[in-house]
Design a protein around this motif. Structure first.
Motif, short mmCIF file in Angstrom:
data_model
loop_
_atom_site.label_atom_id
_atom_site.label_comp_id
_atom_site.label_asym_id
_atom_site.label_seq_id
_atom_site.Cartn_x
_atom_site.Cartn_y
_atom_site.Cartn_z
N ARG A 367 0.71 -1.16 -0.03
CA ARG A 367 -0.06 0.08 0.16
C ARG A 367 0.79 1.22 0.00
NH1 ARG A 367 -4.58 -2.37 4.45
NH2 ARG A 367 -5.85 -3.23 3.00
N ILE A 396 -0.94 6.93 6.12
CA ILE A 396 -1.30 5.46 6.26
C ILE A 396 -0.20 5.05 7.41
CG2 ILE A 396 0.58 4.53 4.67
CD1 ILE A 396 -1.37 2.12 4.18
N ASP A 408 -4.03 -1.70 9.05
CA ASP A 408 -3.49 -0.37 8.63
C ASP A 408 -4.86 0.82 8.93
OD1 ASP A 408 -1.16 -1.54 7.70
OD2 ASP A 408 -2.17 -1.64 5.81
N LEU A 410 -6.05 4.54 7.48
CA LEU A 410 -5.64 5.33 6.44
C LEU A 410 -6.65 6.38 6.46
CD1 LEU A 410 -4.37 5.51 3.50
CD2 LEU A 410 -6.31 4.37 2.60
#
Length: 550
Positions: A367, A396, A408, A410
């Motif tokens: 990502r 992130i 995660d 975000l």
């Protein structure tokens, strides 16, 4: 791709069938003509809920069919898993009955709305105006990033691991909970178990004990009768043995005269042998029998223990006590071994956690790689759409928490103009800007995803002029990779389509019906000219329409 849509008895539609082709198709029509009805009908075959209020004629059922070409989209596993025949051209049918009940079919096989939804997610993306709000949804933002780096397989693997992790964690909590409960009763259960273990009962012991006690309690009567029986057997004058000797002797004298006498003699002789044996047995028993107070006390104590434990556990047999003993053994062992079980379960949990942590870390790194690529692509496309000063920032962070798609967090921030601080998307962007951002996102996703069809429902809201022309170019470019169907009110976009359909209302015998037709070249010119100038079409509008089409 969507090949055909057939609608019967739905809202303002009596009967309608339209065929679609690949590339870019345009749908136009006046406000209120029924464009939303088409999407509503399509939504039903894609798994949305419905009721009888959608029926045009409430005495007949509504039937909606959508035919898709799916040969190149590797969907065989879905059909196999749901026991549905796979067809290269698959037909999804939805029927709404006057009662309000509905039925769903895939290739004539009855199925569930959940299956329709699962299949439709793989076939078509219907983007309505309110779906621009998806841009602020963190899960949608993750989907964009994950599509760019093909994270889907890793995420599916992570989800399976997370499911196992949650299951094992639940089992671990249950073990610990049971340990606490069992620990509270452990001492008492251990006492009960040891009490039964010390008793060492045998299955048929009670009957034997009761019989032995009965014998000890009647020892005098037994000895008296044994003595009397012995005297009757061995008395020299009137005893059974003496009489039987005389009896035998009489038959012995005549046994040679006939076979029947010999047979009687042999029978009496057998009787004498048996009587002699019985007399000896009685003599032995009589000699060995004697009253033993200690044995009586021992039997009484043993039976009293049996009765006390039966009363304590509310049972009536030793077999039931043995069952209770086994159950107590299990409960005691469960506590004594629970620490080992908990440690083993904790080891399982930790092993699974290590695996999904590793997967989550890989997903996070991918990502991170995707973010600068996505930002560059978004800003490039939006620059062409009149938002050249728009800047994006994706923050992130890898966490310790387990989420459905990784570990995660975000945050998407946007700055729409020079010198303007970054802020949340929904607070910064206008409706027209959100539409352009969503189009840019869909254009990027079309490069990476294999979705056969996308439908835009007036994604051009809030834009006009040169920007709409650029949006049309983007949709046209997208249509080289997938089927794009666009509902629009802008002539610049309408002119870009390879196919053009018009939604209109028609009064048939004082009954208003929604119709849909595909326009030929001249009809397209008139439709676009009308979109440019209104009902009173001017020569200038006609010329402008021709220029747009060319």
């Amino acid at each position: 791709m969507l090949i055909n849509l057939s609608i019967k008895n739905y809202a303002l539609i009596e009967s309608l069938s339209v065929s679609f082709q690949d590339n870019l198709s345009i749908i136009t029509g006046e406000t209120g003509a029924g464009k939303s009805i088409l999407l509503g009908a399509l939504g039903l075959v894609l798994g949305k809920r419905a009721d009888s209020s959608t029926l045009k004629d409430t005495t007949n059922k509504c039937v909606i069919e959508a035919q898709f070409s799916i040969a190149n989209y590797h969907l065989e596993s879905f059909f196999n898993e749901n026991d549905i025949d796979f067809e290269n051209e698959t037909i999804i049918r939805r029927e709404i009955l006057p009662s309000g009940k509905s039925r769903a079919f895939i290739n004539d096989t009855p199925t569930t709305l959940q299956n329709l939804q699962s299949l439709s997610e793989k076939l078509i993306d219907v983007h309505s105006q309110h779906q621009t709000l998806q841009l602020s949804d963190v899960n949608f933002q993750f989907q964009i990033l994950d599509a760019l780096v093909n994270n889907n397989a890793k995420i599916e693997s992570y989800k399976r691991g997370l499911q196992l992790f949650n299951k094992l964690n639940k089992e671990l909590k249950e073990l610990k909970k049971n340990q606490v409960i069992a620990q509270e009763q452990y001492e008492y259960n251990l006492h009960l178990y040891e009490e039964l273990e010390k008793a060492s009962f045998k299955s048929n012991e009670q009957a034997i004990l009761e019989q032995q006690l009965d014998k000890e309690n009647n020892i005098e009567e037994i000895k008296l009768n044994l003595t009397e029986a012995q005297d009757l057997a061995v008395n020299e004058e009137i005893g059974l043995q003496a009489l039987l000797v005389t009896f035998t002797y009489s038959l012995n004298k005549i046994k040679t005269f006939a076979s029947e006498y010999k047979e009687l003699y042999e029978r009496v002789l057998s009787l004498k042998i048996e009587l002699d044996d019985i007399a000896n047995e009685i003599e032995n028993l009589n000699e060995n029998i004697e009253f033993d107070p200690s044995e009586l006390e021992k039997l009484n104590n043993r039976l009293q223990l049996v009765y006390n434990l039966q009363k304590k556990h509310n049972v009536t047999s030793i077999d039931e006590l043995l069952v209770i003993k086994e159950d107590l053994s299990v409960k005691v062992d469960a506590v004594e071994n629970s620490s080992a079980q908990i440690k083993a379960k904790e080891k399982e949990v930790n092993e699974v956690a290590d695996k999904i942590d590793l997967l989550a870390q890989t997903i996070f790194k991918e990502r991170e790689k995707a973010i600068p690529v996505l930002i560059k692509k978004l800003e490039t496309i939006l620059s062409n759409l009149g938002m050249e000063n728009t800047r994006f920032k994706f923050n992130i962070k890898h966490t310790k928490s387990y989420f459905s798609n990784g570990k995660d967090e975000l945050h998407l921030l946007i700055s729409a103009n020079k010198g303007v601080n970054f802020g949340e998307l929904k607070k910064i962007a206008s409706g027209g800007e959100l539409s352009r951002i969503m189009l840019a996102v869909k254009a990027i996703l079309s490069e990476y995803s294999k979705l056969p069809t996308i439908i835009f429902d007036e994604i051009d809201t809030g834009v006009s002029g040169d920007v709409s022309q650029k949006m049309a170019d983007i949709m046209h470019e997208m249509s080289s990779n997938m089927q794009v169907i666009t509902i629009t009110h802008l002539p610049q976009i309408a002119a870009k389509g390879q196919q053009h359909y018009k939604v209109y209302k028609q009064d048939i015998n004082n009954n208003i019906e929604t119709k849909l037709m595909q326009l030929n070249e001249n009809e397209r010119i008139e439709e676009i000219a009308e979109m440019l100038s209104g009902k009173n079409i001017s020569k200038t509008a006609i010329e402008h329409a021709k220029q747009l089409l060319n």
